[in-house]
Write a protein that holds these residues in place. Sequence first.
Motif, PDB file in Angstrom:
ATOM      1  N   ARG A 171      -6.847  -3.607   1.880  1.00 45.34           N
ATOM      2  CA  ARG A 171      -5.599  -4.168   1.361  1.00 45.34           C
ATOM      3  C   ARG A 171      -5.596  -5.690   1.438  1.00 45.34           C
ATOM      4  O   ARG A 171      -4.949  -6.358   0.634  1.00 45.34           O
ATOM      5  N   ALA A 206       0.883   1.218   9.807  1.00 39.31           N
ATOM      6  CA  ALA A 206      -0.431   1.146   9.167  1.00 39.31           C
ATOM      7  C   ALA A 206      -1.257   0.111   9.914  1.00 39.31           C
ATOM      8  O   ALA A 206      -1.056  -1.088   9.761  1.00 39.31           O
ATOM      9  N   ARG A 211      -6.210   2.101   9.593  1.00 36.50           N
ATOM     10  CA  ARG A 211      -6.517   2.982   8.465  1.00 36.50           C
ATOM     11  C   ARG A 211      -6.728   2.131   7.222  1.00 36.50           C
ATOM     12  O   ARG A 211      -5.912   1.281   6.887  1.00 36.50           O
ATOM     13  N   ASP A 212      -7.836   2.350   6.525  1.00 33.43           N
ATOM     14  CA  ASP A 212      -8.207   1.489   5.396  1.00 33.43           C
ATOM     15  C   ASP A 212      -7.659   2.062   4.095  1.00 33.43           C
ATOM     16  O   ASP A 212      -8.234   2.990   3.520  1.00 33.43           O
ATOM     17  N   VAL A 213      -6.558   1.516   3.644  1.00 42.74           N
ATOM     18  CA  VAL A 213      -5.917   1.982   2.415  1.00 42.74           C
ATOM     19  C   VAL A 213      -5.866   0.836   1.407  1.00 42.74           C
ATOM     20  O   VAL A 213      -5.660  -0.320   1.775  1.00 42.74           O
ATOM     21  N   THR A 271       0.865  -1.183   0.000  1.00 42.39           N
ATOM     22  CA  THR A 271       0.000   0.000   0.000  1.00 42.39           C
ATOM     23  C   THR A 271       0.902   1.234   0.000  1.00 42.39           C
ATOM     24  O   THR A 271       2.123   1.133   0.170  1.00 42.39           O
ATOM     25  N   GLU A 272       0.297   2.410  -0.138  1.00 42.53           N
ATOM     26  CA  GLU A 272       1.093   3.642  -0.067  1.00 42.53           C
ATOM     27  C   GLU A 272       1.725   3.799   1.312  1.00 42.53           C
ATOM     28  O   GLU A 272       2.840   4.322   1.442  1.00 42.53           O
ATOM     29  N   MET A 273       1.037   3.321   2.347  1.00 43.11           N
ATOM     30  CA  MET A 273       1.576   3.445   3.699  1.00 43.11           C
ATOM     31  C   MET A 273       2.768   2.508   3.902  1.00 43.11           C
ATOM     32  O   MET A 273       3.779   2.893   4.495  1.00 43.11           O
TER      33      MET A 273
END
Length: 401
Positions: free
Chosen positions: A252, A215, A218-220, A206-208
């Motif tokens: 994710r 992370a 937080r829903d990424v 993910t970007e995180m």
Amino acid sequence: MSLKVNVFADGGSRGNPGVAGSGTAVYDAATGDLLREIVYVVGRKSTNNVAEYHGLLRGLEAAAELGASEVYVFLDSKLVVEQMSGRWKIKHPDMQKLAMEARRLAQQFDRVAYTWVPRAQNTVADKLSNDAMDAAASGHEPGIVGGASAAELARADSGAPAGSAATTLFTNGNGDTSLQEHQATTAWTGATHQPTRLILLRHGQTEMSAAGVYAGLRDVPLTDLGRRQAEAAAEVLVGRGIDVVVSSPLSRCTQTADAVATRLGLTVEIINDLRECDFGDYEGKTFDEADAMDPAYHQAWVTDSALAAPNGESNEDVNKRVRAVRRQLEKRYPGKTVLVVSHVNPIKSFLRQAFGAGKSFYAKLFLPLAAISVVDLFGSQAPVPMVVRSVGEYQHIEGLK
């Protein structure tokens, strides 16, 4: 219960064209038991590619004879895999006929999937194909050499009882994987039944995770690379005999789980307690940024799973809910293979429980994104209730950018 089989096939020609033969080994995908072994003489003037197709054909024929419903084919011929998967055109007339025959055979199964593997992971079929070429060179007519089943041949060679052989992916000291013949774990755990197998898959990038920040809840979503990692994991998991797919509710993980489930024709079951640790005030911060908030506490938190992140939860909290999930899965899916798609800390929790490790375990184990680990559950009554089969398989994502 429907039978799922893994077919490992190979073929070769000495002279290309020259004396040619194929080798095929068929395994029960759920137990790893060797079901059939086929040495086949193709002819005295055939090519490598034609011989490789014959290895595939013999495997599909054997799967049909065994009554399989799903067939997962592994070959070290990228040409055959790509052609049978419909991604490459077939120009040679001889191979067109062989491919048509393979597709005809494949129609009788609920599912057939083709996966390329390195030659080092196809050593059994490679040896059988060399046996076939030896037979061809000695004058054997085209056809199957001998007639004993693989199980009979294996028991004759080793003196092992039926059902004791299995084929599993193990991670070696270099982080690579190879196929190893070994005694099934039931032989030394004292268990009298097939385990519930958990295949633990960490989500993709993910970007995180790319930014190196904590992370948690937080829903990424996955990045483009993360999606490619999920697809690569799906490719190698196709032949693992997966019966059930469960996932953390966070995007994710569900995206990663969907990549596998779609290939297998399964649905994804969401289990809320597979979510990541709540990192509280550390959420979205790098290690250095979190450390700057309170260096002494942060450094103690890293190595002590009983400490909670400020306004968050501890890994001991994670361990409690993951333990409950493990027991639930073992009760609901006895003897099945369950793909568990989750985050780094819940997966470490599963492994910690299997190893019987202490509170510092989380800090001592590194698990890459999209890495695969495998744990067998034999139940609390077994002398050895849990066995770790592999940790952090990651060769499928090497080189992805």
